[in-house]
Design an enzyme around this catalytic site. Structure first.
Site, short mmCIF file in Angstrom:
data_model
loop_
_atom_site.label_atom_id
_atom_site.label_comp_id
_atom_site.label_asym_id
_atom_site.label_seq_id
_atom_site.Cartn_x
_atom_site.Cartn_y
_atom_site.Cartn_z
N ASP A 141 0.44 -1.31 0.21
CA ASP A 141 -0.33 -0.69 -0.07
C ASP A 141 1.00 1.23 -0.02
OD1 ASP A 141 -2.23 1.70 0.41
OD2 ASP A 141 -3.17 0.01 0.98
N HIS B 68 -4.44 6.12 2.14
CA HIS B 68 -5.00 5.30 2.24
C HIS B 68 -3.82 3.82 2.36
CE1 HIS B 68 -5.50 1.50 -1.11
NE2 HIS B 68 -6.49 2.39 -1.33
N SER C 294 -11.65 -0.59 -2.27
CA SER C 294 -10.07 -0.62 -1.86
C SER C 294 -10.29 -0.49 0.04
CB SER C 294 -8.83 0.05 -1.81
OG SER C 294 -8.41 0.70 -2.45
#
Ligand SMILES: *[C@@H]1O[C@H](CO)[C@@H](O)[C@H](O)[C@H]1NC(C)=O
Ligand SMILES: *[C@@H]1O[C@H](CO)[C@@H](O)[C@H](O)[C@H]1NC(C)=O
Ligand SMILES: *[C@@H]1O[C@H](CO)[C@@H](O)[C@H](O)[C@H]1NC(C)=O
Ligand SMILES: *[C@@H]1O[C@H](CO)[C@@H](O)[C@H](O)[C@H]1NC(C)=O
Ligand SMILES: *[C@@H]1O[C@H](CO)[C@@H](O)[C@H](O)[C@H]1NC(C)=O
Ligand SMILES: *[C@@H]1O[C@H](CO)[C@@H](O)[C@H](O)[C@H]1NC(C)=O
Length: 771
Positions: free
Chosen positions: A187, A240, A548
């Site tokens: 990530d 994220h 996600s």
């Protein structure tokens, strides 16, 4: 006799021709310090060899052209080479990979040629080459395949409770909250100091952990952090990675909220598990060569579950990441991927290789509720991210213009003291409308988004809502010429839930329609989780949406199952989640799609994950490398086998060809035809040693199905039983697929598989393009 690139080591090693050379001698052999020595030896060997020795020696053949300083002609390639038949150490791999590369004697661009070298994910490397140089590299013996690098893109307080996980009870406690399990994430990095990554009540990592942690804070929760993005540390500039890792395995943190909304105790799905972050992306995107480097390290380090919320390629035999993930799976790692945010069109599903768990995104029963009260007394449901201390607004005139649905108002003053209605596709005018004195903005979804409201505007006074308001607007704008907002903050128990989100990519897989994708549905709409911006306007928690966000929920559940059943294969863990998923909500209605129609298997896979039941599935549909290898032989033949499975002792001649519909998947796809097709499945007993299961078919009228035998009697744990299912049905021209299901029912378990009958399902694999 043909020589391979590693043969130089065998010839040179003290135990020539036998096992692997001892690493110390080979390391010494491969170091640059002894290069002169090496060249002399190589020349000697070359003289006596029938074919050229390939490590280091014939570099001249790929020399860079004179004056080749045009770096834009270079591309990064990921090159697969044959694995050496012995255990080499890292340096040795590295130097040997260099032997594939052009020399830089004259006019090289000066860029480091070897970008990454890989040993665990496959034998290969990433390198900068021109097209001409690639041709030369491809001629070298030992070369398997090269892929031109592409860039890939990234695609909670409430969720654990919505998933039926309650503190100190049942499955969560039994699974020790995932203790002892390592969840790895590829990530954007991690904000290590976040409270979600405190290590309260987390034991030290298991002895098999070989990784290291380079974050600003490492502890028993965050045991690994490495960056593979050039010139960047492990910090998360994007948010994220912090969000996904706290969703999968964040620790309990009290008083979590987004500006007072969704307030409560937050935790990841597996709050006891360890986290290892492999930073392979930044806000701009992710290079495939970096993703593979992170994956290589994750396999080496010993993660149990890998969570990947990145869009990969769409055909697995052409996608080096999907190929690398095959290695991860074959080493026992459960690999979970997001299914993509390309919306509700068929064939939009991503990450669709059968060895991955492909996750679709749905809503939870929480709404950030705002009532939009119209002048005629009607109140419509809206949602807003920013509801700071505002119980109710005044009544304002509404401004809606069919001609200016994008709200590109040239005369700004017309918006002052009005509530302005705009299309949600055009939110870039919102700031200027508010600055011009508008009392509020209602962003109305486009019709194709249905009831899905993806919250993304955090301006005060902005309310987002589904397309219903537009229908009112079109019928009569005078009726609701005035409106006010009433802010209800966080509403729990919102119905219907779950609902598949409009952005969640749909099946069937474009290239491999014989295996159902997506696999499973998990929460991915308006999810609260940790943010790196503790000191800024956003604060320590952020609300994000996407597949996600759905994937790490499944990774967390996989960690809980692994905690209870460490010896289960990735396919068994996946089957456990899939056969226990639900398609009926808590009040007995169907799980819906964004249009509030019944969600089909191409929207939600087997249904919504149900962690409490997944821990004890009774039976599993297992799959191992050999099964996938047979499928790859059917699909792609020996070239495919050599690229994806890469095991010299396997050839398609020796393997049974496994047609897609025969793969022992926990779902059953068949052609929709009047003549019955019989497919076989094998289940493994993971429940009580002696148990009896009876087949229960739930089929629509247009399909006929038969199961033989229709009763399975087990007497041992781990016992396997095979059964056949034959399905026939009338296909009407232009008809969609038809769905039914098969459940194996015992006194304690229901093991459900959807049956999907597809018109015109290809019987033979798609014609093989040349590699
Ligand atoms: C460099 O190579 C690219 C691609 O081959 C070409 O388009 C470009 O014009 C070249 N630039 C120079 C300065 O030669
Ligand atoms: C949940 O249980 C964990 C572990 O026992 C404990 O540390 C935590 O404080 C509990 N949280 C709540 C909200 O009760
Ligand atoms: C909880 O958060 C709110 C708002 O962020 C803050 O005012 C309050 O002091 C916090 N309470 C605790 C116990 O930390
Ligand atoms: C369950 O689904 C039905 C429609 O299928 C819906 O009417 C109902 O509100 C849903 N219940 C919950 C709790 O979401
Ligand atoms: C290759 O396949 C053989 C036969 O199934 C198996 O015994 C062996 O372990 C495999 N090798 C690797 C490296 O996986
Ligand atoms: C499925 O099982 C039946 C009965 O055991 C067997 O006759 C048939 O050959 C099998 N089909 C395949 C494709 O393996």
């Amino acid at each position: 006799m043909t020589y391979h690139w590693w043969d130089v080591y065998k010839l040179r090693a003290p135990s020539a021709g036998k096992e692997s050379p001892s690493s110390s001698s080979s390391t010494r052999y491969c170091t640059m310090a002894s290069l002169a020595n090496l060249l002399v030896s190589l020349l000697l060997i070359a003289i006596f060899s029938p074919t050229p020795i390939l490590c280091y020696l014939n570099q001249a053949s790929v020399r860079v052209q004179q004056g080749a300083t045009n770096t834009s002609a270079y591309h990064t390639y990921i090159v697969l080479v044959e694995p050496p038949p012995f255990n080499a150490d890292e340096d040795m791999y590295h130097h040997c990979y260099e032997s594939f590369l052009p020399s830089s004697r004259d006019g090289d661009s000066g860029k480091a040629r070897l970008v990454h070298s890989y040993t665990k994910v496959f034998s290969g490397f990433a390198t900068m080459l021109t097209d001409g140089e690639l041709d030369a590299v491809a001629k070298k013996p030992g070369f398997v395949r090269a892929f031109k690098e592409k860039t890939r893109y990234l695609m909670t307080t409430r969720t654990p409770k919505f998933l039926g996980l309650r503190n100190s009870t049942g499955f969560w406690r039994d699974a020790s909250y995932g203790k002892g399990v390592i969840v790895g994430l590829l990530d954007t990095g991690i904000y290590a100091k976040h409270g979600s990554f405190d290590d309260r009540d987390i034991p030290s990592p298991p002895a098999r952990w070989k990784g290291s942690c380079k974050a600003t804070r490492c502890n028993n929760k965050l045991i690994g952090a490495k960056s593979f993005v050039k010139h960047e540390d492990t910090d998360d500039e994007d948010g994220h990675g912090t969000h996904t890792s706290s969703t999968a395995a964040g620790n309990f943190i009290i008083n979590a909220s987004y500006h007072g909304m969704a307030a409560g105790t937050a935790s990841g799905v597996a709050p006891g598990a360890h986290i290892a972050m492999y930073k392979v992306c930044n806000s701009v995107g992710c290079y495939e060569s970096d993703i593979l480097a992170g994956l290589d390290a994750a396999i080496k380090d010993g993660v149990d579950v890998l969570s990947i919320s990145i869009g990969l390629g769409d055909k697995f035999d052409k996608d080096p990441i999907a190929i690398g993930l095959f290695s991860a799976m074959s080493k026992g790692i459960v690999v979970v991927c997001s299914g993509g945010n390309d919306g509700a069109e068929p064939h939009s599903i991503k990450n669709d290789a059968p060895w991955l768990i492909t996750v679709a995104a749905g809503s939870v029963d929480r709404s950030f509720d705002v009532g939009v009260n119209l002048g005629n007394g009607m109140s419509l449901h809206g949602e807003a991210l920013n509801q700071v201390a505002k119980p109710m607004s005044k009544m304002y005139p509404l401004l809606y213009s069919e001609a200016q649905r994008d709200c590109n108002y040239m005369l700004n003053h017309v918006v002052a003291q009005k509530i302005v209605v705009c299309d949600s596709e055009a939110p870039w005018f919102v700031d200027s409308i508010l600055q011009a004195g508008a009392a509020g903005v209602v962003l109305v979804n486009k019709a194709s988004d249905g009831y899905t409201v993806t919250l993304d505007d955090d301006n005060s006074g902005v309310v987002q809502m589904s397309a219903v308001l537009r229908a009112y607007a079109a019928s009569s704008s005078s009726r609701w010429a005035r409106a006010s907002f009433s802010y209800h903050n966080t509403f729990l128990g919102y119905r219907p839930a779950p609902v598949v989100a409009s952005f969640s990519s749909r099946g069937p897989s474009k290239h491999f329609p014989g295996v159902l994708k997506p696999d499973i549905l998990a929460p991915g709409l308006n999810i609260l989780a940790a943010s790196p911006w503790t000191e800024s306007k956003i604060g320590p928690f952020n609300i994000l949406s996407g597949t996600s966000m759905a994937a790490p929920h499944i990774s967390g559940v996989a960690a809980l199952i692994k905690g209870l059943h460490p010896d289960w294969s990735p396919a068994a863990v996946k089957s456990a989640m899939m056969t226990t998923a639900y398609v009926v909500n808590s009040t007995g209605g169907s799980v819906l799609d964004e249009k509030h129609g019944k969600a089909d298997a191409y929207a939600m896979g087997v249904g919504h994950v149900n962690p409490t039941r997944a821990a004890d599935p009774g039976l599993v549909y297992d799959l191992g490398v050999i099964d996938y290898a047979g499928y790859i032989c059917w699909l792609l033949g020996d070239r495919g086998l050599a690229t994806i499975v890469r095991n010299k002792s396997l050839t398609c001649a020796k393997l049974p060809k496994v047609r897609d519909v025969e793969l022992n998947y926990p779902t059953i796809t068949v052609p929709l035809k009047p003549t019955a097709l019989m497919v076989n499945r094998t289940v493994t007993n993971v429940g009580p040693p002696s148990s009896t299961y009876v087949a229960k078919l739930d089929m629509p009228k247009s399909l006929t199905a038969r199961v033989t035998p229709n009763k399975l009697v087990f007497s041992k744990a781990g016992e396997k039983k095979t059964f056949s299912v034959s399905v026939s049905g009338k296909g009407v021209h232009g008809q969609k697929h038809v769905e039914g299901s098969l459940s194996w029912v015992s006194t304690r378990h229901v093991v459900r598989s959807p049956i999907i009958a597809v018109p015109n399902l290809p019987e033979s694999p798609p014609s093989q393009e040349s590699f």
